[in-house]
Design an enzyme around this catalytic site. Structure first.
Site, PDB file in Angstrom:
ATOM      1  N   LYS A  78     -15.010 -30.069  18.290  1.00 11.75           N
ATOM      2  CA  LYS A  78     -14.706 -29.216  19.441  1.00 11.75           C
ATOM      3  C   LYS A  78     -13.510 -28.295  19.149  1.00 11.75           C
ATOM      4  O   LYS A  78     -13.480 -27.153  19.625  1.00 11.75           O
ATOM      5  CB  LYS A  78     -14.427 -30.076  20.679  1.00 11.75           C
ATOM      6  CG  LYS A  78     -15.646 -30.824  21.203  1.00 11.75           C
ATOM      7  CD  LYS A  78     -16.755 -29.877  21.626  1.00 11.75           C
ATOM      8  CE  LYS A  78     -17.893 -30.612  22.325  1.00 11.75           C
ATOM      9  NZ  LYS A  78     -18.985 -29.693  22.749  1.00 11.75           N
ATOM     10  N   SER A 103     -16.906 -26.859  25.547  1.00 11.48           N
ATOM     11  CA  SER A 103     -16.038 -27.680  24.709  1.00 11.48           C
ATOM     12  C   SER A 103     -15.649 -28.924  25.491  1.00 11.48           C
ATOM     13  O   SER A 103     -16.507 -29.598  26.067  1.00 11.48           O
ATOM     14  CB  SER A 103     -14.810 -26.859  24.282  1.00 11.48           C
ATOM     15  OG  SER A 103     -13.949 -27.624  23.472  1.00 11.48           O
ATOM     16  N   TYR A 152     -15.324 -36.169  17.069  1.00 10.18           N
ATOM     17  CA  TYR A 152     -15.674 -35.381  18.249  1.00 10.18           C
ATOM     18  C   TYR A 152     -14.661 -34.261  18.464  1.00 10.18           C
ATOM     19  O   TYR A 152     -15.030 -33.089  18.619  1.00 10.18           O
ATOM     20  CB  TYR A 152     -15.738 -36.291  19.473  1.00 10.18           C
ATOM     21  CG  TYR A 152     -15.999 -35.561  20.768  1.00 10.18           C
ATOM     22  CD1 TYR A 152     -17.215 -34.907  20.988  1.00 10.18           C
ATOM     23  CD2 TYR A 152     -15.042 -35.526  21.791  1.00 10.18           C
ATOM     24  CE1 TYR A 152     -17.459 -34.242  22.183  1.00 10.18           C
ATOM     25  CE2 TYR A 152     -15.281 -34.873  22.973  1.00 10.18           C
ATOM     26  CZ  TYR A 152     -16.491 -34.234  23.170  1.00 10.18           C
ATOM     27  OH  TYR A 152     -16.721 -33.570  24.355  1.00 10.18           O
TER      28      TYR A 152
END
Length: 301
Positions: free
Chosen positions: A164, A146, A160
């Site tokens: 994650k 991650s 993004y």
């Protein structure tokens, strides 16, 4: 009684293994654990073969499987090829990923889908394919790479971070669901790393956003260009992150999360537990130039 198999006798599948953290991990495992068996996957076969050559010279048994992890069927095929070749997979390292930067408002649907296909759905395909294999063989490990961005959201990183965040939520659920089968799930959270992450992010911005200088976020786009330089002093090498991943593979009782960033634990504690949201927002807006957007927008008028 559950027994621990030495890492040198295991089969490790690594995605995103052609460069950066994935390549560093493969090289480190091959050089430190003689006889280890590695399955290396990425899109670029030439780069994969370069990594594989080093690993084989170091004494590893290597299977190279060119794979576009964004294509669900290719992820399933990768898992099947690994099992067909080695008969088992002891650990899956979901390392492939990238960062789609830019304001949420301007990211086209195709780029949003690609971000989640690579960072979430690709790992999911491999997990679903390999969990039955690991259960039947008596256990295994799933390591999901991650980011600190998987615990902290920031401007221009909305896509993004959300991918994650989702990967971390998936990992938390899996950790509990798979515990009865001796399948351990851990998350690695790097901060800035000296890889091509920023170069790829810049390329993705160019592909996704037409004429950034003509958008209301022009001032923040200008600030984004210096992001790598501003974070370089705290950046880790890929090799250093790889060593943290190896800890998650070798710890008898692996932790749910491993932070791979200088001061990362303190940063997360302050941002998530201590500072008020308004203060955290103000920090990120200054860091990413969002505080300059309003002034720039007004001056245009």
């Amino acid at each position: 009684m559950k027994t621990y198999t030495p890492l040198s006798e295991q089969v490790i599948l690594i995605t995103g293994a052609s460069t950066g953290i994935g390549a560093a991990l493969a090289n480190y495992l091959a050089s430190q654990f003689l006889g280890i068996r590695l399955v290396l996957a990425a899109r670029n076969q030439e780069k994969l073969e370069t990594v594989a050559t080093y690993c084989r010279k170091a004494g590893a048994d290597v299977l190279v499987v060119p794979t576009d992890i964004a294509i669900f069927e290719q992820g399933k095929a990768l898992a099947n090829k690994a099992v067909e070749h080695f008969g088992r997979v002891d650990a899956l390292v979901n390392n492939a990923g990238y960062g789609q930067m830019g304001p949420v408002e301007l990211i086209p649907t195709e780029a949003v889908q690609q971000q989640f296909q690579v960072n979430l759905l690709g790992p999911l395909a491999l997990i679903q394919a390999l969990v039955p294999v690991m259960r039947d063989q008596g256990g295994g490990r799933i390591i999901n790479i991650s980011s600190l961005g998987g615990r902290l959201a920031f401007p221009f990183g909305g896509l993004y971070s959300s991918s994650k965040f989702a990967l971390e939520g998936l990992s938390d659920a899996l950790r509990m669901e798979l515990d009865p089968f001796n399948i351990k799930v851990s998350v690695i959270e790097p901060g800035p790393v000296t890889t091509d992450f920023f170069a790829v992010a810049a390329q993705r911005v160019e592909q996704a956003v037409t004429n950034p200088q003509d958008t209301p976020y022009r001032a923040a786009f200008n600030r984004l260009e210096g992001l790598e330089e501003r974070t370089s002093s705290r950046a880790w090498t890929s090799e250093r992150v790889a060593q943290v991943i190896v800890r998650s593979l070798t710890d008898r009782n692996p932790r749910p999360r491993y932070i791979a960033a200088t001061g990362g634990d303190i940063l997360l504690f302050l941002m998530n537990k201590v500072l008020p949201t308004r203060a955290v927002d103000a920090f990120w807006k200054r860091f990413y130039g969002i505080n300059e957007v309003a002034k720039d927008w007004q001056n245009r008028g």
